[in-house]
Write an enzyme that holds these catalytic residues in place. Structure first.
Site, PDB file in Angstrom:
ATOM      1  CD  GLN A 162     -10.980 -18.249  39.097  1.00 42.29           C
ATOM      2  OE1 GLN A 162     -10.002 -18.352  38.366  1.00 42.29           O
ATOM      3  NE2 GLN A 162     -11.908 -19.173  39.154  1.00 42.29           N
ATOM      4  CG  HIS A 184     -18.009 -17.720  42.245  1.00 45.88           C
ATOM      5  ND1 HIS A 184     -18.810 -18.548  42.995  1.00 45.88           N
ATOM      6  CD2 HIS A 184     -17.575 -18.471  41.201  1.00 45.88           C
ATOM      7  CE1 HIS A 184     -18.858 -19.747  42.422  1.00 45.88           C
ATOM      8  NE2 HIS A 184     -18.126 -19.716  41.323  1.00 45.88           N
ATOM      9  CB  CYS A 193     -20.902 -19.341  39.619  1.00 45.86           C
ATOM     10  SG  CYS A 193     -21.255 -21.062  39.325  1.00 45.86           S
ATOM     11  CE  LYS A 201     -12.108 -22.322  40.286  1.00 51.80           C
ATOM     12  NZ  LYS A 201     -13.271 -22.337  41.165  1.00 51.80           N
ATOM     13  CG  ASP A 244     -13.549 -16.006  46.616  1.00 50.22           C
ATOM     14  OD1 ASP A 244     -12.723 -16.938  46.512  1.00 50.22           O
ATOM     15  OD2 ASP A 244     -14.631 -16.001  46.003  1.00 50.22           O
TER      16      ASP A 244
END
Lengths: 150, 407
Positions: free
Chosen positions: B204, B124, B365, B227, B201
């Site tokens: 998600q 991303h 993104c 999220k 990261d």
């Protein structure tokens, strides 16, 4: 199934999306400007041939959604034979129509372009319709740098 | 089908009862942001109606109460990701801010010109741009580990990028544009074998699977609260204590100091050192409520349910002529990124919206991912704990219809 979208996706738009008019590179163009919508990745290159302040030819290349493809296709049709001044006036009228600044659209002046009036109800899609015209505006002003909707 | 209280769960999310363009909402834009259960909404209302004041300051009752709730949320996050200590849990605005914090604090203080940072081809922008900024500032070099057409990291090539100049690996746990779940255990092991720290990261991954930072042994793990069914404006940076101790503050201000004179400031200890200014107090307490909510259902249970949804959706999608799935990794989370022949994703987005279906259309993104597949954009349906097979049926029927309309 898509009854609600009839104002946005009129048959004329599907037609121009399937068979874009003036979709070609113009070798003898004397204006060439790139337009880009970073939000959705729409890219187009607009070619104009201007002789004695009259747009004698207009064409484009690129890829985009149905709204943006139909918009640039219709635009190349309508500006052919118009003077630079007339094309600028059309740009202003088109811009006002799609952003809803004027309630009353002069349908006669704007002709076929009226099929794109529906975007005003879809704020996320207005830029799809106006990209072509901002690119035209830059070409008329003889700007060299690419146009971005951002 | 596994035993899953889907009706109860759907009833817990009030927005799922809404109609959009006179159709029942089918919300499939969860990779962008998830909807909130009543427990989270109630938590925010409760804080502001009954227990709100600034934290870590006043001796007055409300401030003490708010501080207690806020620190309880920190403990909930600690437990949720199984960190060793609440000192390792830094509250930020989101995963983006967490990566920027690591780049500017860890990167600037521990890396130097010529040092290399390895990311992957499926990142991303939030895990690309902060590193590019660091490279411009101090002359570090960004290296990109490639992926194959299925959207899987090419592990051997990743491993070959790890050299003596590599000083940090920063990689997505799960790709937002493709759904790929990266082999993070192997990534961490390979990097650690060369003494290279790893940032994962988790923006998600966090709502879709159990995450145990100690089992992963990652050095940093970042995620966003919104999220994870929590409020927007909340995020978490997990960092190993020794690394965080060695890092200078990211921002200066109130709450992150021990003592200030005009000559010198002594910084607070962890985690306050990285939490300058008044944080999103009610929202972070709300994130604690979101963690309670998903924990009660069980992350393993959610993961199993969503895996069934994804399998079902993939099966349906493969039967539609002209529908192309982008990202077909063997290890994949609940994301269906796709294109339709001759139909632009923006048109797909608008047409599905008219049926009440929310999907994302665009580059997600992740412009380099779009370039890799040679498409300007994709449409993306992303699933959450409250989605159903019936909703996938509505989506697929919508897609079939719009293929027909476009002809």
């Amino acid at each position: 199934m898509f009854e609600d979208l009839r104002d946005l996706y009129q048959e004329v738009i599907f037609d121009h999306n399937r068979n874009p008019r003036n979709f070609r590179i113009m070798e003898n163009a004397n204006r060439r400007v790139d337009g880009f919508n970073p939000l959705c990745g729409d890219k187009l290159t607009l070619f104009l041939k201007i002789d004695d302040h009259v747009i004698s030819d207009a064409s484009f290349q690129g890829s985009g959604c149905a709204i943006s493809t139909a918009s640039v296709s219709l635009m190349t049709e309508i500006v052919k034979g118009k003077t630079e001044q007339e094309a600028e006036t059309l740009f202003t009228q088109f811009h006002e129509m799609t952003t809803g600044k004027t309630e009353e659209v002069n349908l006669e002046a704007i002709g076929k372009l009226a099929v794109l009036a529906g975007v005003r109800e879809y704020p996320a899609r207005v830029k799809c319709a106006t990209l072509a015209w901002h690119t035209l505006d830059a070409a008329l002003k003889n700007q060299q740098e690419a146009v971005s909707t951002e | 089908m596994i035993n899953y209280p889907i009706e109860q769960i759907r009833a817990d999310f009030p927005i799922l009862g809404e109609t959009v363009r006179n159709k029942p909402l089918v919300y499939l834009d969860n990779a962008a942001s998830c909807q909130k259960p009543q427990a989270v909404i109630d938590s925010i209302v409760h804080t502001y109606s009954r227990e709100y004041a600034n934290i870590h300051r006043g001796v007055h009752t409300l401030s003490v109460k708010a501080t207690d709730r806020f620190e309880t949320a920190r403990e909930k996050v600690r437990g949720f990701v199984n960190a060793a200590s609440t000192k390792e849990i830094i509250f930020v605005r989101g995963a983006t801010e967490a990566i920027n914090l690591v780049a500017q604090s860890y990167g600037k203080s521990q890396l130097k010109a010529g040092d290399e940072i390895v990311i992957s081809a499926m990142e991303h922008h939030a895990n690309i741009v902060p590193w590019q900024m660091l490279c411009q500032q101090i002359g570090t070099v960004l290296k990109v580990a490639p992926m194959n057409r299925k959207g899987e990291l090419i592990f051997e090539e990743f491993e070959q990028l790890l050299g003596e100049n590599t000083k940090l690996v920063a990689i997505a746990h799960m790709s937002n544009a493709l759904g790929t779940i990266n082999p993070v255990e192997r990534i961490v092991a390979a990097a650690h074998a060369k003494n290279i720290p790893v940032l994962l990261d988790g923006a998600q991954a966090i709502p879709h699977m159990p995450v145990d930072v100690r089992a992963l042994d990652c050095d940093f793990y970042v995620f966003s609260g919104h999220k994870l069914y929590g409020p927007s404006g909340t995020g978490v940076l997990y960092g190993k204590q020794a690394l965080l101790e060695a890092m200078p503050p990211y921002q200066g201000g109130g709450d992150m100091i021990r003592m200030v004179t005009f000559e010198k400031t002594q910084y607070a200890g962890l985690p306050q050192k990285f939490e300058a200014g008044t944080p999103a107090i009610a929202e972070i307490i709300g994130l604690g409520a979101a963690i309670d909510y998903v924990t009660a259902v069980g992350m393993d249970t959610i993961a199993a349910y969503e895996a069934e949804l994804l399998d079902y959706a993939t099966e349906q999608a493969e039967q539609i002529k002209g529908m192309n799935l982008i990202g077909q990794a063997a290890e994949k989370g609940g994301i269906l990124s796709f294109t339709l022949d001759r139909i632009h994703p923006h048109d797909i987005g608008t047409m599905l919206d008219s049926l009440g279906i929310a999907v994302r259309a665009g580059h997600h993104c992740a412009m380099p991912v779009m370039d890799f597949y040679g498409v300007p954009a994709t449409a993306r349906a992303s699933f959450a704990m409250y989605n159903t097979r019936q909703e996938i049926d509505v989506l697929m029927q919508g897609i079939k219809s719009l293929i027909e309309v476009f002809g």
